[in-house]
Scaffold this motif. Structure first.
Motif, PDB file in Angstrom:
ATOM      1  N   PHE A   4       0.575  -0.754  -0.129  1.00  0.00           N
ATOM      2  CA  PHE A   4       0.488  -0.055  -0.006  1.00  0.00           C
ATOM      3  C   PHE A   4       0.378   1.364  -0.054  1.00  0.00           C
ATOM      4  CE2 PHE A   4      -2.486  -3.269   1.974  1.00  0.00           C
ATOM      5  CZ  PHE A   4      -3.061  -2.793   1.532  1.00  0.00           C
ATOM      6  N   LYS A   5       0.734   2.396  -0.847  1.00  0.00           N
ATOM      7  CA  LYS A   5       0.842   3.703  -1.008  1.00  0.00           C
ATOM      8  C   LYS A   5       0.794   4.799  -0.002  1.00  0.00           C
ATOM      9  CE  LYS A   5       4.220   2.572  -4.270  1.00  0.00           C
ATOM     10  NZ  LYS A   5       4.404   2.918  -5.440  1.00  0.00           N
ATOM     11  N   ILE A   6       0.274   5.262   0.505  1.00  0.00           N
ATOM     12  CA  ILE A   6      -0.420   6.576   1.320  1.00  0.00           C
ATOM     13  C   ILE A   6      -0.233   7.733   0.759  1.00  0.00           C
ATOM     14  CG2 ILE A   6      -0.813   7.695   3.265  1.00  0.00           C
ATOM     15  CD1 ILE A   6      -1.566   4.345   3.893  1.00  0.00           C
ATOM     16  N   GLY A   7      -1.077   7.976   0.020  1.00  0.00           N
ATOM     17  CA  GLY A   7      -1.440   9.624  -0.589  1.00  0.00           C
ATOM     18  C   GLY A   7      -1.768  10.212  -0.183  1.00  0.00           C
ATOM     19  N   VAL A   8      -1.414  11.542  -0.634  1.00  0.00           N
ATOM     20  CA  VAL A   8      -2.884  12.610  -0.616  1.00  0.00           C
ATOM     21  C   VAL A   8      -3.516  13.397  -0.889  1.00  0.00           C
ATOM     22  CG1 VAL A   8      -0.730  14.511  -0.287  1.00  0.00           C
ATOM     23  CG2 VAL A   8      -2.157  15.309   1.792  1.00  0.00           C
ATOM     24  N   CYS A   9      -4.551  14.395  -1.186  1.00  0.00           N
ATOM     25  CA  CYS A   9      -4.309  15.231  -2.201  1.00  0.00           C
ATOM     26  C   CYS A   9      -3.548  16.612  -2.399  1.00  0.00           C
ATOM     27  CB  CYS A   9      -6.139  15.770  -2.016  1.00  0.00           C
ATOM     28  SG  CYS A   9      -6.639  14.342  -1.951  1.00  0.00           S
ATOM     29  N   GLU A  10      -3.636  17.447  -3.985  1.00  0.00           N
ATOM     30  CA  GLU A  10      -2.669  18.349  -3.276  1.00  0.00           C
ATOM     31  C   GLU A  10      -3.166  19.809  -3.396  1.00  0.00           C
ATOM     32  OE1 GLU A  10      -1.570  20.987  -8.227  1.00  0.00           O
ATOM     33  OE2 GLU A  10      -2.950  19.486  -8.136  1.00  0.00           O
ATOM     34  N   PHE A  11      -4.959  19.104  -2.870  1.00  0.00           N
ATOM     35  CA  PHE A  11      -5.258  20.805  -2.680  1.00  0.00           C
ATOM     36  C   PHE A  11      -5.555  20.974  -1.583  1.00  0.00           C
ATOM     37  CE2 PHE A  11      -8.434  17.914  -4.066  1.00  0.00           C
ATOM     38  CZ  PHE A  11      -9.367  17.005  -3.073  1.00  0.00           C
ATOM     39  N   SER A  12      -4.586  19.642  -0.703  1.00  0.00           N
ATOM     40  CA  SER A  12      -4.453  19.697   1.089  1.00  0.00           C
ATOM     41  C   SER A  12      -3.846  20.853   1.606  1.00  0.00           C
ATOM     42  CB  SER A  12      -4.505  18.272   1.857  1.00  0.00           C
ATOM     43  OG  SER A  12      -5.116  17.505   0.919  1.00  0.00           O
ATOM     44  N   PHE A  29       4.548  11.605   2.555  1.00  0.00           N
ATOM     45  CA  PHE A  29       3.342  10.594   1.588  1.00  0.00           C
ATOM     46  C   PHE A  29       4.849  10.088   0.395  1.00  0.00           C
ATOM     47  CE2 PHE A  29       0.648  13.893   4.055  1.00  0.00           C
ATOM     48  CZ  PHE A  29      -0.080  12.898   4.295  1.00  0.00           C
ATOM     49  N   GLU A  30       3.591   8.823  -0.038  1.00  0.00           N
ATOM     50  CA  GLU A  30       4.303   8.520  -0.995  1.00  0.00           C
ATOM     51  C   GLU A  30       3.720   8.576  -2.976  1.00  0.00           C
ATOM     52  OE1 GLU A  30       5.183   4.242   0.671  1.00  0.00           O
ATOM     53  OE2 GLU A  30       3.158   4.604   1.370  1.00  0.00           O
ATOM     54  N   GLY A  31       2.464   9.546  -2.555  1.00  0.00           N
ATOM     55  CA  GLY A  31       1.460   9.506  -3.786  1.00  0.00           C
ATOM     56  C   GLY A  31       0.777  10.966  -3.442  1.00  0.00           C
ATOM     57  N   VAL A  32       0.124  11.312  -4.856  1.00  0.00           N
ATOM     58  CA  VAL A  32      -0.271  12.723  -4.338  1.00  0.00           C
ATOM     59  C   VAL A  32      -1.249  12.374  -5.905  1.00  0.00           C
ATOM     60  CG1 VAL A  32      -0.860  15.149  -5.543  1.00  0.00           C
ATOM     61  CG2 VAL A  32       1.643  14.040  -4.028  1.00  0.00           C
ATOM     62  N   GLN A  33      -2.720  12.347  -5.208  1.00  0.00           N
ATOM     63  CA  GLN A  33      -3.724  12.424  -6.079  1.00  0.00           C
ATOM     64  C   GLN A  33      -3.747  14.364  -6.669  1.00  0.00           C
ATOM     65  OE1 GLN A  33      -8.573  11.771  -5.588  1.00  0.00           O
ATOM     66  NE2 GLN A  33      -8.391  13.647  -5.167  1.00  0.00           N
ATOM     67  N   ILE A  34      -3.139  15.157  -7.623  1.00  0.00           N
ATOM     68  CA  ILE A  34      -2.639  15.551  -7.980  1.00  0.00           C
ATOM     69  C   ILE A  34      -4.416  16.464  -8.749  1.00  0.00           C
ATOM     70  CG2 ILE A  34      -0.844  15.699  -9.117  1.00  0.00           C
ATOM     71  CD1 ILE A  34      -1.959  15.591 -12.007  1.00  0.00           C
ATOM     72  N   ALA A  35      -4.478  18.166  -8.980  1.00  0.00           N
ATOM     73  CA  ALA A  35      -5.845  18.739  -9.761  1.00  0.00           C
ATOM     74  C   ALA A  35      -6.193  18.694 -10.627  1.00  0.00           C
ATOM     75  CB  ALA A  35      -6.411  19.543  -8.644  1.00  0.00           C
TER      76      ALA A  35
END
Length: 120
Positions: A4-12, A29-35
């Protein structure tokens, strides 16, 4: 066992764009959800190879994965709840098509379409 990789939203983060990837890395964090960089309002910037390269270089430099793209502008427009044949519905489909193209070009495996406002 699955990894598992823990990600975060860019807009955070207080800053958007490729700099948010550096902030995500610094936060562990290991990943990002970009907008979608304002999508249709800005002529779909994530279709621009220069913008794509900036994000991909930052992801590589900061060792974070581009996990998903969130269609934030489409969410704010509320066009997903409009009739498919309406101008708004056509715009929503264009946003989806352009997001799919950008994700394909950038190697992003997931498009996040938030639909909570469909019922409003």
């Amino acid at each position: 066992m699955a990894q598992f990789k823990i990600g975060v939203c860019e807009f955070s983060f207080p800053c958007r764009g490729p700099i948010a990837l550096g902030m995500a890395h610094e936060a562990g964090f290991e990943g990002v959800q970009i907008a979608d960089c304002m999508g249709s309002d800005e002529a779909y910037p994530l279709l621009n190879p220069f913008v794509q390269d900036c994000y991909m270089k930052a992801a590589q430099d900061y060792h974070v994965e581009l996990q998903a793209m969130h269609l934030q502008r489409l969410f704010n427009q509320k066009f997903m709840k409009k009739a498919p044949g309406s101008e708004e519905g056509k715009s929503a489909r264009t946003s989806l098509k352009n997001a799919a193209a950008a994700c394909r070009q950038m190697g992003i495996p997931t498009i996040m379409v938030t639909i909570t406002q469909i019922l409003n």
